[in-house]
Design a protein around this motif. Structure first.
Motif, PDB file in Angstrom:
ATOM      1  N   ASP A 188       0.830  -1.208   0.000  1.00  0.00           N
ATOM      2  CA  ASP A 188       0.000   0.000   0.000  1.00  0.00           C
ATOM      3  C   ASP A 188       0.861   1.254   0.000  1.00  0.00           C
ATOM      4  OD1 ASP A 188      -2.460  -1.223  -0.042  1.00  0.00           O
ATOM      5  OD2 ASP A 188      -2.883  -0.948   2.095  1.00  0.00           O
ATOM      6  N   ARG A 189       0.244   2.344  -0.431  1.00  0.00           N
ATOM      7  CA  ARG A 189       0.804   3.691  -0.259  1.00  0.00           C
ATOM      8  C   ARG A 189       0.065   4.324   0.911  1.00  0.00           C
ATOM      9  NH1 ARG A 189      -0.742   5.526  -6.099  1.00  0.00           N
ATOM     10  NH2 ARG A 189      -2.445   4.163  -5.443  1.00  0.00           N
TER      11      ARG A 189
ATOM     12  N   GLY B 167       5.961  -1.824   0.872  1.00  0.00           N
ATOM     13  CA  GLY B 167       5.120  -0.746   0.379  1.00  0.00           C
ATOM     14  C   GLY B 167       5.770   0.604   0.633  1.00  0.00           C
ATOM     15  N   THR B 168       4.950   1.660   0.635  1.00  0.00           N
ATOM     16  CA  THR B 168       5.451   3.024   0.808  1.00  0.00           C
ATOM     17  C   THR B 168       4.708   3.690   1.958  1.00  0.00           C
ATOM     18  OG1 THR B 168       5.904   3.212  -1.563  1.00  0.00           O
ATOM     19  CG2 THR B 168       5.772   5.263  -0.291  1.00  0.00           C
TER      20      THR B 168
ATOM     21  N   TRP C 288       0.567  13.915  -4.720  1.00  0.00           N
ATOM     22  CA  TRP C 288       0.568  12.616  -4.073  1.00  0.00           C
ATOM     23  C   TRP C 288      -0.840  12.014  -4.069  1.00  0.00           C
ATOM     24  CZ3 TRP C 288       3.638  14.300   0.916  1.00  0.00           C
ATOM     25  CH2 TRP C 288       4.933  14.651   0.545  1.00  0.00           C
TER      26      TRP C 288
ATOM     27  N   PHE D  65      -2.722   8.504  -1.995  1.00  0.00           N
ATOM     28  CA  PHE D  65      -2.503   7.418  -1.039  1.00  0.00           C
ATOM     29  C   PHE D  65      -3.701   6.481  -0.994  1.00  0.00           C
ATOM     30  CE2 PHE D  65       0.147  10.936   0.372  1.00  0.00           C
ATOM     31  CZ  PHE D  65       1.364  10.299   0.588  1.00  0.00           C
ATOM     32  N   ASP D  66      -3.402   5.211  -0.707  1.00  0.00           N
ATOM     33  CA  ASP D  66      -4.447   4.207  -0.503  1.00  0.00           C
ATOM     34  C   ASP D  66      -5.083   4.339   0.874  1.00  0.00           C
ATOM     35  OD1 ASP D  66      -3.904   2.740  -3.002  1.00  0.00           O
ATOM     36  OD2 ASP D  66      -2.006   2.225  -2.016  1.00  0.00           O
TER      37      ASP D  66
END
Length: 323
Positions: free
Chosen positions: A126-127, A150-151, A192, A194-195
Motif C-alpha cells: 500500500d501507499r 510498500g510506501t 501525491w 494514497f491508498d
C-alpha cells in the motif's frame, strides 16, 4: 460548542477531582452522573504499556525476555491490539533503558494509541500516509502491519518531534518509510495519492491527563474551538490526497464531541466520505450529539479509563467514494 450550565454539582465534582467545572458539565451532559464520577475517579489510573515491534521479534519472545531477564510483569492487551502489553509492576529498569528497547524490540505506547493503525489495516504494498506522525509510535506500528513493505510517508511540522520520529524509525528497523518535515495543510499542493491515511489529529488532549495532570486545568472552551477549526482544515487537506476508494482513519485523545463525532460528520457532509464500522467489540460507540447522524455515531469507537483501562480516545474509519 456545547457549554451546559455549570451548577453546584459541577463545582462539587470539579473541586473533588481537580478539573475545570466546564469539563464536568460536559461529562454530565453526555455521560450522566454515575459514569462521570467513575470517569473522573479513574482518569489517572492508566497502566503504562509497550507495543511489540514484530518487525524484529515475536510478542511472546519479547514477553519471555522482559519477564525473565528484566523483571517486568506483563499482561497482554486485548485483541486487536494484542501485540501490546500492560506493565503491571514498577520494573527495576526503566522501559526506555533496557537493551531490548535500544534494539528496537518494543515501543512505549499507550494501549489506546495502538488502535488507529489496526483500524486503518494497511497492507504490504500500500501507499500509506501518516499525516501527523511524530514522534512515530503509530508510524512504526503501520510499518510492522505492512510487513515493512510498500510506501509509508510520515510527515510532521514540528522540527524537534521530527528528530524523535527519525530516531524511532531507525531504532525499530523500519525500511519502508520516509520521514518529511511538512505541514499536513500543504498536502493539496502536492501530486501525491494514497491508498490509506492516518490522521491522528492535534487535539485538546483530555486523554493524556494520566501522563500530564496539568491538563486538568490547562485548557478552556476556546481551545476546543481552535482545535476543531484546525481539524476541519486537516480533513480537507488529507481528503485531497486520498485516492477514490481509499480509507481514512481519524483519531484523537480527547473527549470533546466538537473534535470527534462532529469532525467525522463534517467529513461526511463536506466530502461525501462514508463512515465504516470500527469493529472492536469491547469499545463504546460514539456519543449522541446534536447534528450527528446515527450512522456516524454507530460506526465510531470511544475508549474510557473506567470502562477499558485506557486513556480517553476516539477512532473513526471513513472511505472516499469511487466517484
Amino acid at each position: 460548542m456545547f457549554l451546559p450550565e455549570i451548577d453546584d454539582r459541577c463545582h462539587e465534582l470539579a473541586e473533588r477531582y481537580g478539573v475545570r467545572p466546564y469539563m464536568v458539565a460536559r461529562y454530565l451532559t453526555f455521560l450522566g452522573r454515575s459514569e462521570t464520577e467513575r470517569l473522573l475517579k479513574h482518569m489517572e489510573d492508566i497502566r503504562p504499556a509497550i507495543r511489540t515491534n514484530t518487525i524484529l521479534i515475536d510478542p511472546e519472545e519479547l514477553r519471555r525476555v522482559l519477564e525473565e531477564k528484566r523483571g517486568f510483569e506483563l499482561k497482554r492487551c486485548p485483541e486487536p491490539v494484542d501485540v501490546g502489553f500492560w506493565i503491571l509492576n514498577d520494573p527495576p529498569i526503566s522501559i526506555g533503558a533496557t537493551l531490548e528497547y535500544m534494539m528496537g524490540y518494543y515501543v512505549p505506547q499507550d494501549a489506546a494509541s495502538m488502535l488507529p493503525p489496526v483500524v486503518l489495516d494497511p497492507k504490504p504494498g500500500d501507499r500509506v500516509l501518516d499525516a501527523c506522525a511524530a514522534p512515530g509510535g503509530k508510524t512504526t506500528h503501520l510499518a510492522q502491519l505492512m510487513d515493512n513493505e510498500g510506501t509509508l510517508i510520515a510527515i510532521d511540522v514540528d522540527p524537534d518531534r521530527m528528530r524523535a520520529l527519525k530516531s524511532n524509525l531507525a531504532r525499530c528497523g523500519v525500511a519502508n518509510a520516509v520521514a518529511l518535515r511538512m505541514n499536513a495543510l500543504d498536502l493539496p499542493s502536492t501530486d501525491w495519492e494514497f491508498d490509506r491515511i492516518l490522521l491522528d489529529a492535534p487535539c485538546t488532549g483530555e486523554g493524556t491527563i494520566h501522563k500530564d495532570p496539568s491538563r486538568k486545568t490547562s485548557r478552556d472552551p476556546e481551545d476546543i474551538a481552535t482545535c476543531a477549526r484546525l481539524q476541519r482544515r486537516l480533513i480537507d487537506a488529507v481528503v485531497d490526497v486520498l485516492r477514490p476508494g481509499g480509507v481514512l482513519v481519524y483519531s484523537t485523545c480527547t473527549f470533546s464531541p466538537e473534535e470527534n463525532e462532529l469532525i467525522v460528520q463534517y467529513a461526511v457532509d463536506e466530502h461525501g466520505l462514508e463512515p465504516e464500522p470500527v469493529d472492536v467489540g469491547w469499545a463504546d460507540r460514539g456519543l449522541r450529539v446534536p447534528g450527528v447522524e446515527p450512522k456516524v455515531r454507530r460506526t465510531c469507537a470511544r475508549l474510557y479509563p473506567h470502562r477499558h483501562g485506557m486513556g480517553i480516545f476516539f477512532v473513526a474509519r471513513l472511505r472516499k467514494p469511487l466517484s
